[in-house]
Design a protein around this motif. Structure first.
Motif, PDB file in Angstrom:
ATOM      1  N   VAL A  67      10.140   3.951  -5.386  1.00  0.00           N
ATOM      2  CA  VAL A  67       9.724   2.706  -4.723  1.00  0.00           C
ATOM      3  C   VAL A  67       8.267   2.396  -5.034  1.00  0.00           C
ATOM      4  O   VAL A  67       7.911   1.267  -5.392  1.00  0.00           O
ATOM      5  CB  VAL A  67       9.931   2.819  -3.200  1.00  0.00           C
ATOM      6  N   PHE A  68       7.395   3.422  -4.928  1.00  0.00           N
ATOM      7  CA  PHE A  68       5.955   3.218  -5.054  1.00  0.00           C
ATOM      8  C   PHE A  68       5.348   4.407  -5.794  1.00  0.00           C
ATOM      9  O   PHE A  68       5.757   5.550  -5.609  1.00  0.00           O
ATOM     10  CB  PHE A  68       5.332   3.083  -3.656  1.00  0.00           C
ATOM     11  N   ILE A  77       4.449  -0.913  -7.722  1.00  0.00           N
ATOM     12  CA  ILE A  77       5.707  -1.048  -6.967  1.00  0.00           C
ATOM     13  C   ILE A  77       6.820  -1.089  -8.004  1.00  0.00           C
ATOM     14  O   ILE A  77       6.930  -2.040  -8.791  1.00  0.00           O
ATOM     15  CB  ILE A  77       5.696  -2.314  -6.094  1.00  0.00           C
ATOM     16  N   MET A  78       7.642  -0.062  -7.984  1.00  0.00           N
ATOM     17  CA  MET A  78       8.608   0.136  -9.061  1.00  0.00           C
ATOM     18  C   MET A  78       9.900  -0.650  -8.858  1.00  0.00           C
ATOM     19  O   MET A  78      10.550  -1.021  -9.855  1.00  0.00           O
ATOM     20  CB  MET A  78       8.931   1.629  -9.194  1.00  0.00           C
ATOM     21  N   LEU A  79      10.303  -0.913  -7.610  1.00  0.00           N
ATOM     22  CA  LEU A  79      11.525  -1.675  -7.349  1.00  0.00           C
ATOM     23  C   LEU A  79      11.148  -3.114  -6.995  1.00  0.00           C
ATOM     24  O   LEU A  79      10.337  -3.364  -6.100  1.00  0.00           O
ATOM     25  CB  LEU A  79      12.331  -1.052  -6.220  1.00  0.00           C
ATOM     26  N   SER A  80      11.791  -4.064  -7.684  1.00  0.00           N
ATOM     27  CA  SER A  80      11.437  -5.473  -7.512  1.00  0.00           C
ATOM     28  C   SER A  80      11.700  -5.973  -6.093  1.00  0.00           C
ATOM     29  O   SER A  80      10.950  -6.815  -5.572  1.00  0.00           O
ATOM     30  CB  SER A  80      12.190  -6.333  -8.527  1.00  0.00           C
ATOM     31  N   TYR A  82      11.137  -4.634  -3.396  1.00  0.00           N
ATOM     32  CA  TYR A  82      10.091  -4.204  -2.461  1.00  0.00           C
ATOM     33  C   TYR A  82       8.744  -4.877  -2.744  1.00  0.00           C
ATOM     34  O   TYR A  82       7.800  -4.688  -1.974  1.00  0.00           O
ATOM     35  CB  TYR A  82       9.912  -2.687  -2.546  1.00  0.00           C
ATOM     36  N   ARG A  83       8.663  -5.625  -3.827  1.00  0.00           N
ATOM     37  CA  ARG A  83       7.382  -6.237  -4.175  1.00  0.00           C
ATOM     38  C   ARG A  83       6.974  -7.268  -3.118  1.00  0.00           C
ATOM     39  O   ARG A  83       7.759  -8.110  -2.726  1.00  0.00           O
ATOM     40  CB  ARG A  83       7.471  -6.887  -5.556  1.00  0.00           C
ATOM     41  N   GLY A  84       5.732  -7.136  -2.715  1.00  0.00           N
ATOM     42  CA  GLY A  84       5.204  -7.997  -1.652  1.00  0.00           C
ATOM     43  C   GLY A  84       5.562  -7.517  -0.269  1.00  0.00           C
ATOM     44  O   GLY A  84       5.148  -8.124   0.728  1.00  0.00           O
ATOM     45  N   ARG A  85       6.303  -6.389  -0.163  1.00  0.00           N
ATOM     46  CA  ARG A  85       6.712  -5.895   1.157  1.00  0.00           C
ATOM     47  C   ARG A  85       6.233  -4.478   1.459  1.00  0.00           C
ATOM     48  O   ARG A  85       6.271  -4.060   2.613  1.00  0.00           O
ATOM     49  CB  ARG A  85       8.243  -5.919   1.281  1.00  0.00           C
ATOM     50  N   VAL A  86       5.800  -3.715   0.427  1.00  0.00           N
ATOM     51  CA  VAL A  86       5.385  -2.330   0.670  1.00  0.00           C
ATOM     52  C   VAL A  86       3.934  -2.126   0.233  1.00  0.00           C
ATOM     53  O   VAL A  86       3.425  -2.809  -0.675  1.00  0.00           O
ATOM     54  CB  VAL A  86       6.294  -1.319  -0.070  1.00  0.00           C
ATOM     55  N   GLU A  99       4.083   1.608   4.222  1.00  0.00           N
ATOM     56  CA  GLU A  99       4.276   0.497   5.155  1.00  0.00           C
ATOM     57  C   GLU A  99       5.247  -0.506   4.529  1.00  0.00           C
ATOM     58  O   GLU A  99       5.015  -0.984   3.412  1.00  0.00           O
ATOM     59  CB  GLU A  99       2.934  -0.173   5.472  1.00  0.00           C
ATOM     60  N   ILE A 100       6.317  -0.816   5.249  1.00  0.00           N
ATOM     61  CA  ILE A 100       7.342  -1.743   4.765  1.00  0.00           C
ATOM     62  C   ILE A 100       7.416  -2.926   5.720  1.00  0.00           C
ATOM     63  O   ILE A 100       7.574  -2.751   6.936  1.00  0.00           O
ATOM     64  CB  ILE A 100       8.726  -1.070   4.661  1.00  0.00           C
ATOM     65  N   GLU A 101       7.335  -4.127   5.184  1.00  0.00           N
ATOM     66  CA  GLU A 101       7.419  -5.350   5.980  1.00  0.00           C
ATOM     67  C   GLU A 101       8.774  -6.024   5.760  1.00  0.00           C
ATOM     68  O   GLU A 101       9.437  -5.823   4.744  1.00  0.00           O
ATOM     69  CB  GLU A 101       6.291  -6.315   5.604  1.00  0.00           C
TER      70      GLU A 101
END
Length: 346
Positions: A67-68, A77-80, A82-86, A99-101
């Motif tokens: 993931v990161f 950020i390795m998984l698309s 999760y981009r902008g959320r972790v 931290e995950i939003e």
């Protein structure tokens, strides 16, 4: 002996390093759908070890994925999805929590925090810790209503608001109604905040709100009804006359003059002269003098004079009393006519 001492030092160093670089966190946690969550991963920094990499991986349905990753080149950020959320804190040494939003249901799984350090002798030390995350949808709770700064009693023309607030998995939808639950109601808003830009007296009434989310229960929750009152401050309020105003009013009404006949006592001699004043400008001063058996009331013209026989008294020895109603004066005059002689009014 030297080999033994070296072995003891190595063991102590290993134990010390493990104590300092031990990762701490939680094993299991729940996250609310559409909300945020923090997966803790913390260690005690040491000057003897430099952090090299931080990697967060996710195992879901037996498929591991990174993931990161943080290394000398920066954060990645390795998984698309999760981009902008972790994110991982940058300026808190020893804190590499994830931290995950805006949690999604598919974010559930096993997250592993893996940290690698480089020692002064260039050896590498790696530690890891796994946390299981379950994303759930929480049904909305019963909403509550909060009034604006002016409260629930507000003057006409003012600006105010009512806020509906509930807990649960977002997004939460709100509706406002005027009326009471179970009665005749009118839908007035589809927002959490009910705004009034310029209150009118017609806005007075009961209000309540509903809250709903997309949890599995699909239950709408209703708040208790509140009373909003709009007061029109432009209407004159009824006032109670002050003691000073009462005194002025009495001074403009009716006067009865009573003469003192004998020292130490008050005896009404005549009550044939009453008058009413409507304005302060027409107020007149009455004087009564008892000399040689005569009591005279003077205000210029006309003059009312009554002749009777009684004991002489000192001049200007009198008392003035006031009443409001003209009828009271007539009653007193009629009551005294049978006992005293009253002259004609000029």
């Amino acid at each position: 002996m030297e080999k033994f001492m070296w072995l003891v030092a190595l063991v102590n160093s290993f134990i010390f390093c493990n104590a300092i670089l031990e990762l701490t966190g939680t094993h299991d946690t729940k996250g609310t759908w559409k909300s945020s969550i923090t997966l803790p991963c913390v260690y005690g920094p040491s000057q003897d070890f430099v952090q090299q990499t931080v990697i967060w991986t996710l195992v879901r349905d037996q498929s591991p994925a990174t993931v990161f990753r943080r290394d000398n080149s920066g954060d990645h950020i390795m998984l698309s999805r999760y981009r902008g959320r972790v994110s991982v804190p940058k300026y808190r040494p020893g804190d590499v929590s994830l931290e995950i939003e805006k949690l999604e249901m598919m974010d559930s799984g096993h997250y592993t925090c893996k940290v690698t350090w480089r020692a002064q002798n260039n050896s590498l030390l790696t530690k890891e810790r796994t946390t299981t995350v379950k994303v759930v949808k929480v049904s909305v709770t019963k909403p509550i209503i909060r009034a604006g700064n002016l409260g629930f009693t507000v003057p006409k023309g003012a600006r105010t608001s009512l806020t509906c607030s509930a807990n649960g998995s977002p997004p939460i939808t709100y509706r406002w109604f005027k009326g009471e639950p179970g009665g005749n109601t009118v839908l007035v808003s589809n927002h959490a905040v009910l705004m009034f830009d310029s209150l009118q007296t017609s806005d007075t009434g009961k209000y309540y709100c509903e809250a709903e989310n997309k949890a599995s229960s699909q239950v709408k929750q209703q708040s208790d009804a509140v009373q909003l009152t709009v007061r029109d401050l432009t209407k004159p309020a009824a006032t109670v006359p002050s003691s000073e105003n009462k005194a002025n009013t009495m001074a403009n009404d009716i006067f009865i003059v009573v003469c003192r006949v004998t020292p130490g006592s008050f005896l009404p001699l005549m009550l044939d002269f009453c008058f009413s004043q409507n304005t302060r400008n027409d107020r007149r001063r009455q004087t009564c003098s008892g000399i040689n058996g005569k009591c005279k009331y003077e205000e210029g013209k006309p003059t009312v004079e009554n002749n009777f026989m009684t004991q002489p008294v000192k001049e200007n020895e009198y008392e003035t009393i006031s009443i409001k109603e003209n009828i009271e004066c007539k009653i007193l005059v009629n009551a005294m006519e049978s006992e005293y002689e009253v002259g004609d009014v000029q």
